[in-house]
Design an enzyme around this catalytic site. Structure first.
Site, PDB file in Angstrom:
ATOM      1  N   HIS A   7      77.037  32.021  39.987  1.00 26.73           N
ATOM      2  CA  HIS A   7      76.517  32.875  38.921  1.00 26.73           C
ATOM      3  C   HIS A   7      77.158  34.257  39.014  1.00 26.73           C
ATOM      4  O   HIS A   7      76.636  35.150  39.683  1.00 26.73           O
ATOM      5  CB  HIS A   7      74.981  32.947  39.039  1.00 26.73           C
ATOM      6  N   HIS A   9      79.623  36.880  36.311  1.00 30.25           N
ATOM      7  CA  HIS A   9      80.200  37.050  34.967  1.00 30.25           C
ATOM      8  C   HIS A   9      81.538  37.783  35.057  1.00 30.25           C
ATOM      9  O   HIS A   9      81.603  38.855  35.688  1.00 30.25           O
ATOM     10  CB  HIS A   9      79.281  37.893  34.089  1.00 30.25           C
ATOM     11  N   HIS A 184      70.812  31.006  31.452  1.00 31.13           N
ATOM     12  CA  HIS A 184      69.965  32.099  31.922  1.00 31.13           C
ATOM     13  C   HIS A 184      68.557  31.862  31.387  1.00 31.13           C
ATOM     14  O   HIS A 184      68.376  31.588  30.191  1.00 31.13           O
ATOM     15  CB  HIS A 184      70.464  33.444  31.387  1.00 31.13           C
ATOM     16  N   GLU A 187      64.402  35.333  33.392  1.00 28.32           N
ATOM     17  CA  GLU A 187      64.812  36.712  33.728  1.00 28.32           C
ATOM     18  C   GLU A 187      64.256  37.588  32.614  1.00 28.32           C
ATOM     19  O   GLU A 187      63.218  38.225  32.774  1.00 28.32           O
ATOM     20  CB  GLU A 187      66.343  36.833  33.804  1.00 28.32           C
ATOM     21  N   ASP A 264      75.928  38.026  40.010  1.00 31.89           N
ATOM     22  CA  ASP A 264      75.729  38.305  38.580  1.00 31.89           C
ATOM     23  C   ASP A 264      76.874  39.163  38.029  1.00 31.89           C
ATOM     24  O   ASP A 264      77.818  38.623  37.465  1.00 31.89           O
ATOM     25  CB  ASP A 264      74.370  38.979  38.341  1.00 31.89           C
ATOM     26  N   ASP A 265      76.775  40.488  38.164  1.00 28.43           N
ATOM     27  CA  ASP A 265      77.788  41.411  37.619  1.00 28.43           C
ATOM     28  C   ASP A 265      78.260  42.310  38.760  1.00 28.43           C
ATOM     29  O   ASP A 265      77.828  43.473  38.867  1.00 28.43           O
ATOM     30  CB  ASP A 265      77.163  42.235  36.489  1.00 28.43           C
TER      31      ASP A 265
HETATM   32  N1  ADE Z   1      75.233  38.940  30.913  1.00 26.52           N
HETATM   33  C1  ADE Z   1      75.693  39.607  31.977  1.00 26.52           C
HETATM   34  N2  ADE Z   1      74.708  39.821  32.890  1.00 26.52           N
HETATM   35  C2  ADE Z   1      73.584  39.267  32.363  1.00 26.52           C
HETATM   36  C3  ADE Z   1      72.241  39.151  32.787  1.00 26.52           C
HETATM   37  N3  ADE Z   1      71.835  39.641  33.965  1.00 26.52           N
HETATM   38  N4  ADE Z   1      71.348  38.531  31.974  1.00 26.52           N
HETATM   39  C4  ADE Z   1      71.746  38.036  30.788  1.00 26.52           C
HETATM   40  N5  ADE Z   1      72.994  38.107  30.332  1.00 26.52           N
HETATM   41  C5  ADE Z   1      73.915  38.716  31.106  1.00 26.52           C
HETATM   42 ZN    ZN Z   2      73.917  36.385  34.730  1.00 28.42          ZN
END
Ligand code: ADE
Ligand code: ZN
Length: 324
Positions: A7, A9, A184, A187, A264-265
C-alpha cells in the site's frame, strides 16, 4: 529485513525538491511554500495537492523517472517487492495509457537492475462513475500495462458516498480478467465501507480498514475470510486519529486480524517502511517475529505470481534463520 509493501501511492512519492523542480519545468508558480507543501492537514487537502503536483508532470520520461526513483528508494530501504497504486485521475496532463506504460517502464528498468521489484495497481477515484470504472477495466483488458497486477479504489469515501454498488460491475470484470482487487475503506468511511468492499466489490484485501475495529461482526468476517488490512500508521495518525495512542493496530492484532505494515504516501508523510515497522513495534511490541510475520502476511496477500511469492518466502526464511 527483506520487506514487502502493498500500500504505497506513486502520487505520494514526490518530495518537495522534486515538486519544486517540476513546477519550474512546467513554468508554474508554487502555490505552497516548499516547507509546507508536504503538510496537508486532511484527506481532501492531500488529494487536492496530489492533483496539483501530478498535474505538473507533462512527459512520459518524467513519469518513468518518478517510477524508477520510487523503486530505487524502496530498494534503499530494503523493500524487495512492492505493489504501487497509481490513480490516473491525478495526472491530468497525460493520456492514461501513456501514463501507465511509462510507470511500467520505470519499474521494469529498476527491476532489471536488481532493484525493488515493483508492480502496478491501477486505481479508481471514489467520485468516478460506474461507466468510467467499467471503461477503465475494459481498457486494462484490451491493453494491459506491462507491470499491471490489480485494481484499486482510493480518494475520499466520506465525500463521495458509498461506492460499492457503483463499482461492483467494474470489479467483477476485473476478477474475470484475473486482476487482484483491493480498495481503500475503513479510513474515510466507517465499517460500512469495509462491508461494502467485501460484499459488493469482492476484494481480497483492504487498504487501511482500521475502522473495522468499531464493528465486532466485521472483525469476525475479516478473520473468517482471511482478508488482510494494509495498515499505514503515520498516515492514519496524520489524517484520522491525531495520535498513535488512539490507533487500533494493537487491538486488531490481538483479535487475530491479518494486518500488514505500509507507508501510504511516503514522501508526503516523511516515512519509509523501516520507520513504519519501528512505529508498529512501539505499538505492538511484537519483536522481530512480529515484523517477520507481517512480511509473511504481505507475501500471502500480494498479487505476485506463485514463483515470485516462493522466491520472497525464501528470502525471508534466509533472514529469519540469521536472526533467530
Ligand atoms: N490517495 C493517496 N493517499 C490516500 C489516502 N490516505 N486515502 C485515500 N486516498 C489516497
Ligand atoms: Zn492509500
Amino acid at each position: 529485513m527483506p520487506k514487502v509493501e502493498l500500500h504505497v501511492h506513486l502520487e505520494g512519492s514526490f518530495d518537495a525538491e522534486r515538486i519544486a523542480q517540476l513546477a519550474r519545468e512546467a513554468g508554474e508558480v508554487m502555490p505552497y511554500d516548499k516547507e509546507s507543501v508536504l503538510s496537508p492537514s486532511n484527506l481532501d487537502e492531500l488529494l487536492t495537492r496530489l492533483d496539483w503536483w501530478c498535474g505538473l508532470v507533462r512527459t512520459p520520461e518524467q513519469v518513468e523517472r518518478q517510477a524508477y526513483d520510487l523503486a530505487r528508494r524502496l530498494s534503499d530501504d530494503g523493500v524487495v517487492y512492492a505493489e504501487v497504486i497509481v490513480n490516473p485521475t491525478h495526472w491530468s496532463a497525460l493520456r492514461r495509457d501513456v501514463l501507465l506504460e511509462a510507470v511500467s517502464e520505470g519499474f521494469a528498468r529498476a527491476s532489471a537492475q536488481g532493484l525493488c521489484d515493483a508492480w502496478l495497481l491501477v486505481s479508481l477515484l471514489r467520485s468516478q462513475t460506474s461507466d468510467e470504472a467499467i471503461e477503465l477495466v475494459a481498457e486494462l483488458e484490451r491493453r494491459p500495462p506491462s507491470r499491471l497486477v490489480g485494481l484499486s479504489i482510493d480518494g475520499n469515501e466520506a465525500a463521495a458516498g458509498p461506492t460499492g454498488e457503483r463499482f461492483a460491475s467494474a470489479f467483477a470484470l476485473a476478477a474475470t480478467i484475473g486482476l487482484g482487487r483491493t480498495a481503500h475503506a475503513g479510513e474515510s468511511s466507517g465499517p460500512e465501507g469495509v462491508w461494502s468492499a467485501l460484499d459488493q466489490l469482492r476484494v481480497t484485501r483492504i487498504d487501511h480498514g482500521v475502522r473495522s475495529i468499531e464493528d465486532p461482526h466485521l472483525i469476525e468476517r475479516l478473520i473468517d475470510d482471511s482478508v488482510t488490512l494494509d495498515v499505514c500508521l503515520t498516515s492514519n495518525v496524520r489524517l484520522l486519529y491525531g495520535t498513535i495512542d488512539l490507533h487500533p493496530l494493537r487491538q486488531l492484532v490481538e483479535r487475530g486480524v491479518a494486518v500488514t505494515i505500509n507507508t501510504d504516501d511516503p514522501a508526503t508523510l516523511g516515512v519509509n517502511l523501516t520507520s513504519e515497522m519501528a512505529l508498529a513495534e512501539t505499538v505492538c511490541s511484537w519483536g522481530i517475529d512480529g515484523a517477520i510475520g507481517a512480511t509473511e502476511r504481505a507475501i500471502a496477500a500480494s498479487f505476485a505470481s506463485d514463483a515470485k511469492a516462493t522466491e520472497l518466502r525464501r528470502m525471508l526464511d534466509v533472514f529469519a534463520a540469521q536472526v533467530m
